[in-house]
Design a protein around this motif. Structure first.
Motif, short mmCIF file in Angstrom:
data_model
loop_
_atom_site.label_atom_id
_atom_site.label_comp_id
_atom_site.label_asym_id
_atom_site.label_seq_id
_atom_site.Cartn_x
_atom_site.Cartn_y
_atom_site.Cartn_z
N ASN A 153 22.88 42.19 49.09
CA ASN A 153 22.77 41.96 47.66
C ASN A 153 24.03 42.31 46.89
N VAL A 154 24.77 43.33 47.33
CA VAL A 154 26.08 43.57 46.72
C VAL A 154 26.99 42.39 47.00
N GLY A 155 26.92 41.85 48.22
CA GLY A 155 27.72 40.67 48.55
C GLY A 155 27.38 39.49 47.67
N LYS A 156 26.10 39.30 47.40
CA LYS A 156 25.69 38.21 46.51
C LYS A 156 26.17 38.46 45.09
N ALA A 157 26.13 39.72 44.65
CA ALA A 157 26.61 40.05 43.31
C ALA A 157 28.11 39.78 43.18
N VAL A 158 28.87 40.12 44.21
CA VAL A 158 30.31 39.85 44.20
C VAL A 158 30.57 38.35 44.10
N GLY A 159 29.85 37.57 44.90
CA GLY A 159 30.02 36.11 44.83
C GLY A 159 29.68 35.57 43.46
N ALA A 160 28.60 36.07 42.86
CA ALA A 160 28.21 35.62 41.53
C ALA A 160 29.25 36.02 40.48
N LEU A 161 29.79 37.23 40.60
CA LEU A 161 30.82 37.66 39.65
C LEU A 161 32.07 36.78 39.76
N ARG A 162 32.45 36.43 40.96
CA ARG A 162 33.64 35.58 41.13
C ARG A 162 33.42 34.21 40.52
N ARG A 163 32.21 33.68 40.63
CA ARG A 163 31.92 32.39 39.99
C ARG A 163 32.01 32.52 38.46
N LEU A 164 31.51 33.64 37.94
CA LEU A 164 31.60 33.88 36.51
C LEU A 164 33.05 33.99 36.05
N LEU A 165 33.86 34.74 36.78
CA LEU A 165 35.24 34.95 36.38
C LEU A 165 36.08 33.68 36.49
N ALA A 166 35.67 32.77 37.37
CA ALA A 166 36.40 31.51 37.55
C ALA A 166 35.97 30.43 36.57
N GLU A 167 34.95 30.69 35.78
CA GLU A 167 34.42 29.68 34.86
C GLU A 167 35.44 29.39 33.74
N PRO A 168 35.82 28.13 33.55
CA PRO A 168 36.79 27.79 32.49
C PRO A 168 36.36 28.26 31.10
N GLU A 169 35.06 28.25 30.83
CA GLU A 169 34.60 28.71 29.52
C GLU A 169 34.97 30.17 29.29
N LEU A 170 34.94 30.98 30.34
CA LEU A 170 35.33 32.38 30.19
C LEU A 170 36.81 32.51 29.89
N THR A 171 37.64 31.71 30.56
CA THR A 171 39.07 31.72 30.28
C THR A 171 39.33 31.39 28.82
N ARG A 172 38.63 30.40 28.29
CA ARG A 172 38.79 30.05 26.88
C ARG A 172 38.30 31.18 25.97
N THR A 173 37.23 31.85 26.38
CA THR A 173 36.65 32.91 25.56
C THR A 173 37.57 34.11 25.44
N ILE A 174 38.17 34.53 26.57
CA ILE A 174 39.00 35.75 26.53
C ILE A 174 40.48 35.44 26.36
N GLY A 175 40.84 34.14 26.40
CA GLY A 175 42.21 33.74 26.11
C GLY A 175 43.16 33.82 27.28
N ALA A 176 42.66 34.11 28.46
CA ALA A 176 43.50 34.22 29.66
C ALA A 176 42.60 34.21 30.88
N PRO A 177 43.15 33.84 32.04
CA PRO A 177 42.34 33.91 33.26
C PRO A 177 41.87 35.33 33.51
N ALA A 178 40.63 35.48 33.94
CA ALA A 178 40.06 36.81 34.19
C ALA A 178 40.50 37.33 35.55
N ASP A 179 40.85 38.61 35.60
CA ASP A 179 41.19 39.25 36.87
C ASP A 179 39.91 39.53 37.66
N ASP A 180 40.02 39.44 38.98
CA ASP A 180 38.89 39.75 39.86
C ASP A 180 39.02 41.20 40.32
N PRO A 181 38.19 42.11 39.81
CA PRO A 181 38.32 43.52 40.19
C PRO A 181 37.85 43.82 41.60
N THR A 182 37.21 42.84 42.25
CA THR A 182 36.72 43.06 43.62
C THR A 182 37.74 42.63 44.67
#
Length: 266
Positions: A153-182
């Motif tokens: 389940n931690v592995g699934k959470a990591v995969g889900a977080l990476r999909r979230l961080l790669a989402e173009p809408e998030l890049t537009r929201t925060i003004g820059a590509p998001a770093d992957d802390p994992t």
């Protein structure tokens, strides 16, 4: 079930689901996406079904129709078969929910309610933000990891977080590509992965204004208090089912597992 049998799955399911007249049933999950897991030529992923009903009053009768069908499918396939009964209003509204985005364009295997026609008429892309729905499985799997299967389940959470961080809408929201802390954390370091995923969700909400669904907010509130385990998972799960299915978990969820003699995945 052998991996070579997957191409015939929809036809076999359509026949098995013929007695279910109170719901239109869609295929979801990895067997719908085509990225199901195998071992020694056998499918080991679960078979995920979404029976869609018109009203909450239909849930009880549909559960009675589904239960023997799921048991038969589990025995025949050797897979765990799950069904998350879903209100039609929710199904058509939450277009970014993970169980919806993992479906094919025409997902209904059995459609006695004629729901595919309504689905065909919906806009191709929902207008609401995708970010709360991408955050939801991160929180869900982190909560579940404190109760069962931490590595999975931690592995699934990591995969889900990476999909979230790669989402173009998030890049537009925060003004820059998001770093992957994992990125630099070893997969075996479950404690650190749990912590950085939790912190990333909190940062997105607090510092970047990403709106979280109630289930994700519930997880963060409990995590801030150091609360893990069954009670936390059940609280997050129950909110997630209301968000996704529009029904309480106890009314929505049905699962049938193969007996050891039936289980072909061993």
């Amino acid at each position: 079930m052998r991996s070579t049998d997957v191409d015939e799955l929809r036809g076999r399911l359509a026949s098995a689901l013929a007695p279910v007249t109170g719901a239109s049933v869609a295929l979801s999950g990895s067997l719908s996406r085509g990225d199901f897991r195998t071992r020694d030529g056998q499918v080991v992923s679960d078979l995920d079904l979404i029976p869609v009903i018109r009203s909450e009053a239909d849930a009880g009768p549909v559960r009675a129709q589904l239960a023997p069908v799921l048991r038969s499918l589990a025995a025949e396939s050797g897979l765990t078969v799950s069904a998350a009964i879903t209100l039609a209003d929710n199904f058509f509204r939450v277009r970014h929910a993970a169980y919806v985005t993992s479906m094919a364009t025409r997902p209904f295997i059995s459609d006695p309610l004629g729901l595919q026609a309504h689905l065909d008429g919906l806009p191709e892309r929902a207008s609401e933000s995708v970010l709360p729905w991408l955050a939801q499985p991160v929180a869900y799997y982190l909560a579940k990891s404190g109760f069962a299967g931490p590595e999975e389940n931690v592995g699934k959470a990591v995969g889900a977080l990476r999909r979230l961080l790669a989402e173009p809408e998030l890049t537009r929201t925060i003004g820059a590509p998001a770093d992957d802390p994992t990125r630099d954390v070893p997969p075996s370091d479950l404690t650190t992965l749990y912590q950085v995923c939790t912190a990333a969700l909190g940062t997105l909400a607090a510092d970047h204004g990403v709106r979280l669904l109630p289930s994700s907010a519930e997880f963060l509130a409990r995590a801030a208090e150091g609360a893990t385990g069954e009670a936390t998972f059940r609280a997050v799960r129950d909110r997630a089912f209301l968000e996704n299915q529009g029904l309480p978990f106890e009314l929505s969820c049905l699962t049938a597992r193969p007996t050891p003699a039936d289980d072909r995945s061993q």
